[in-house]
Motif scaffolding. Structure first.
Motif, mmCIF file in Angstrom:
data_model
loop_
_atom_site.group_PDB
_atom_site.id
_atom_site.type_symbol
_atom_site.label_atom_id
_atom_site.label_comp_id
_atom_site.label_asym_id
_atom_site.label_seq_id
_atom_site.Cartn_x
_atom_site.Cartn_y
_atom_site.Cartn_z
ATOM 1 N N THR A 118 0.866 -1.071 -0.161
ATOM 2 C CA THR A 118 -0.097 -0.079 -0.022
ATOM 3 C C THR A 118 0.861 1.131 0.111
ATOM 4 O OG1 THR A 118 -1.767 -1.086 1.062
ATOM 5 C CG2 THR A 118 -1.732 1.351 1.252
ATOM 6 N N VAL A 119 0.627 2.090 -0.767
ATOM 7 C CA VAL A 119 0.970 3.662 -0.921
ATOM 8 C C VAL A 119 0.219 4.679 -0.514
ATOM 9 C CG1 VAL A 119 2.249 5.085 -2.810
ATOM 10 C CG2 VAL A 119 2.456 2.461 -3.058
ATOM 11 N N VAL A 120 0.814 5.552 0.273
ATOM 12 C CA VAL A 120 0.313 6.778 0.741
ATOM 13 C C VAL A 120 1.028 7.966 -0.221
ATOM 14 C CG1 VAL A 120 0.033 8.549 2.460
ATOM 15 C CG2 VAL A 120 -0.075 5.973 2.983
ATOM 16 N N VAL A 121 0.125 8.671 -0.869
ATOM 17 C CA VAL A 121 0.486 9.698 -1.840
ATOM 18 C C VAL A 121 -0.069 10.839 -1.167
ATOM 19 C CG1 VAL A 121 0.474 10.671 -4.221
ATOM 20 C CG2 VAL A 121 0.303 8.282 -3.871
ATOM 21 N N GLY A 122 0.875 11.775 -0.715
ATOM 22 C CA GLY A 122 0.705 13.222 -0.522
ATOM 23 C C GLY A 122 0.912 14.556 -1.437
ATOM 24 N N GLU A 123 -0.037 15.037 -1.600
ATOM 25 C CA GLU A 123 0.316 16.205 -2.344
ATOM 26 C C GLU A 123 0.072 17.672 -1.676
ATOM 27 O OE1 GLU A 123 -1.302 15.208 -6.681
ATOM 28 O OE2 GLU A 123 -2.556 14.300 -5.347
ATOM 29 N N PHE A 124 0.893 18.574 -1.839
ATOM 30 C CA PHE A 124 0.792 19.679 -1.065
ATOM 31 C C PHE A 124 1.077 20.953 -1.685
ATOM 32 C CE2 PHE A 124 2.983 16.165 0.846
ATOM 33 C CZ PHE A 124 2.301 15.959 2.074
ATOM 34 N N TYR A 125 0.533 21.994 -1.236
ATOM 35 C CA TYR A 125 0.964 23.314 -1.838
ATOM 36 C C TYR A 125 1.500 24.184 -0.433
ATOM 37 C CZ TYR A 125 -1.373 22.994 -6.415
ATOM 38 O OH TYR A 125 -1.637 22.607 -7.656
ATOM 39 N N THR A 126 2.811 24.787 -0.511
ATOM 40 C CA THR A 126 3.603 25.204 0.592
ATOM 41 C C THR A 126 3.991 26.413 0.156
ATOM 42 O OG1 THR A 126 5.644 24.167 0.074
ATOM 43 C CG2 THR A 126 3.838 22.753 1.802
ATOM 44 N N LYS A 127 4.591 27.123 1.202
ATOM 45 C CA LYS A 127 5.225 28.503 0.936
ATOM 46 C C LYS A 127 6.700 28.037 0.303
ATOM 47 C CE LYS A 127 3.931 30.417 5.265
ATOM 48 N NZ LYS A 127 4.320 31.014 6.629
ATOM 49 N N LYS A 128 7.144 26.896 0.282
ATOM 50 C CA LYS A 128 8.392 26.562 -0.407
ATOM 51 C C LYS A 128 8.330 27.006 -2.026
ATOM 52 C CE LYS A 128 11.594 22.895 -1.016
ATOM 53 N NZ LYS A 128 12.218 21.671 -0.591
ATOM 54 N N ASP B 107 12.083 19.853 3.166
ATOM 55 C CA ASP B 107 10.737 19.840 2.705
ATOM 56 C C ASP B 107 9.691 20.705 3.638
ATOM 57 O OD1 ASP B 107 10.955 18.224 0.535
ATOM 58 O OD2 ASP B 107 10.907 16.430 1.658
ATOM 59 N N TRP B 108 10.351 20.989 5.010
ATOM 60 C CA TRP B 108 9.551 21.929 5.735
ATOM 61 C C TRP B 108 10.683 22.231 6.888
ATOM 62 C CZ3 TRP B 108 4.984 23.759 5.145
ATOM 63 C CH2 TRP B 108 4.414 24.511 6.041
ATOM 64 N N PRO B 109 11.413 23.446 6.391
ATOM 65 C CA PRO B 109 12.392 24.093 7.217
ATOM 66 C C PRO B 109 11.988 24.913 8.261
ATOM 67 C CG PRO B 109 12.274 24.983 5.398
ATOM 68 C CD PRO B 109 11.366 24.147 5.277
ATOM 69 N N GLU B 110 10.612 25.252 8.440
ATOM 70 C CA GLU B 110 10.240 26.225 9.516
ATOM 71 C C GLU B 110 9.408 25.630 10.463
ATOM 72 O OE1 GLU B 110 6.666 28.583 7.659
ATOM 73 O OE2 GLU B 110 8.288 28.145 6.199
ATOM 74 N N ASP B 111 9.192 26.110 11.740
ATOM 75 C CA ASP B 111 8.340 25.500 12.674
ATOM 76 C C ASP B 111 7.072 26.334 12.819
ATOM 77 O OD1 ASP B 111 9.297 27.884 13.716
ATOM 78 O OD2 ASP B 111 10.157 26.840 15.711
ATOM 79 N N SER B 112 6.838 27.269 11.676
ATOM 80 C CA SER B 112 5.427 27.902 11.975
ATOM 81 C C SER B 112 5.059 27.989 10.583
ATOM 82 C CB SER B 112 5.839 29.321 12.439
ATOM 83 O OG SER B 112 6.612 29.951 11.377
ATOM 84 N N GLY B 113 3.559 28.257 10.283
ATOM 85 C CA GLY B 113 2.884 28.328 9.120
ATOM 86 C C GLY B 113 2.546 27.021 8.875
ATOM 87 N N VAL B 114 1.750 26.797 7.910
ATOM 88 C CA VAL B 114 0.780 25.668 7.567
ATOM 89 C C VAL B 114 0.650 25.541 6.050
ATOM 90 C CG1 VAL B 114 -0.566 25.601 9.480
ATOM 91 C CG2 VAL B 114 -1.436 26.841 7.536
ATOM 92 N N PRO B 115 0.898 24.450 5.398
ATOM 93 C CA PRO B 115 0.380 24.315 4.083
ATOM 94 C C PRO B 115 -0.910 24.878 3.688
ATOM 95 C CG PRO B 115 1.218 22.240 5.122
ATOM 96 C CD PRO B 115 0.969 23.136 6.157
#
Length: 160
Positions: free
Chosen positions: A88-98, A127-135
């Motif tokens: 089983t594969v989990v596919v995650g797709e995101f829009y972030t500040k990066k 892939d997520w260098p900050e400790d604040s903010g949200v996708p």
């Protein structure tokens, strides 16, 4: 005669108990809880003794496996993770500040899985260098080894 009847009943019950469950063809992702998690939240006492990460009863998938701190999505399923088919594969797709472009990551579930209904999927390291903010928006899909979709859930903004 009693012995024979008892033996037959015992073998009947044993045969019924060992019948394998049917493979899952669909799963419902009931809820997704997004949050930032620090490295220390993953450390257990056994790690101080052995030096190895102990996930215990968690399934943790990370974009950068060596990095623990990051933005995690806890997928809560309607069934136990152990019941999902092998591969089983989990596919995650995101829009972030990066990036303005969509980020996509695929994770194969490990063969040995604990009894839990939760899967932690983390954007870690670069892939997520900050400790604040949200996708801004996200979408998760579960697929079997053949690519057939088992389940899917997305954020409200994904559908806009």
């Amino acid at each position: 005669m009693r012995f024979l009847i008892t033996a037959l009943l015992c073998s009947l019950f044993a045969g019924c108990a060992s019948t394998p469950r049917q493979p899952i063809t669909s799963v419902n992702i009931e809820e997704i809880k997004p949050r930032y998690i620090e490295t220390e939240s993953f450390k257990r006492i056994s790690e101080y003794m052995s030096g190895k990460e102990n996930l215990g009863d968690r399934v943790v998938l990370r974009t950068q496996p060596q990095e623990r701190a990051g933005y995690y999505f806890t997928l809560i399923l309607d069934t136990d993770v152990r019941r999902l088919p092998a591969g089983t594969v989990v596919v995650g797709e995101f829009y972030t500040k990066k990036s303005v472009e969509k980020q996509s990551h695929e994770f194969t579930l490990p063969n040995k899985r604990p009894t839990t209904k939760e899967i932690f999927v983390g954007l870690t390291g670069e892939d997520w260098p900050e400790d604040s903010g949200v996708p801004a928006a996200w979408k998760f899909s579960l697929k079997d080894a053949n690519g057939q979709q088992l389940g899917e859930k997305q954020s409200y903004l994904w559908s806009l």
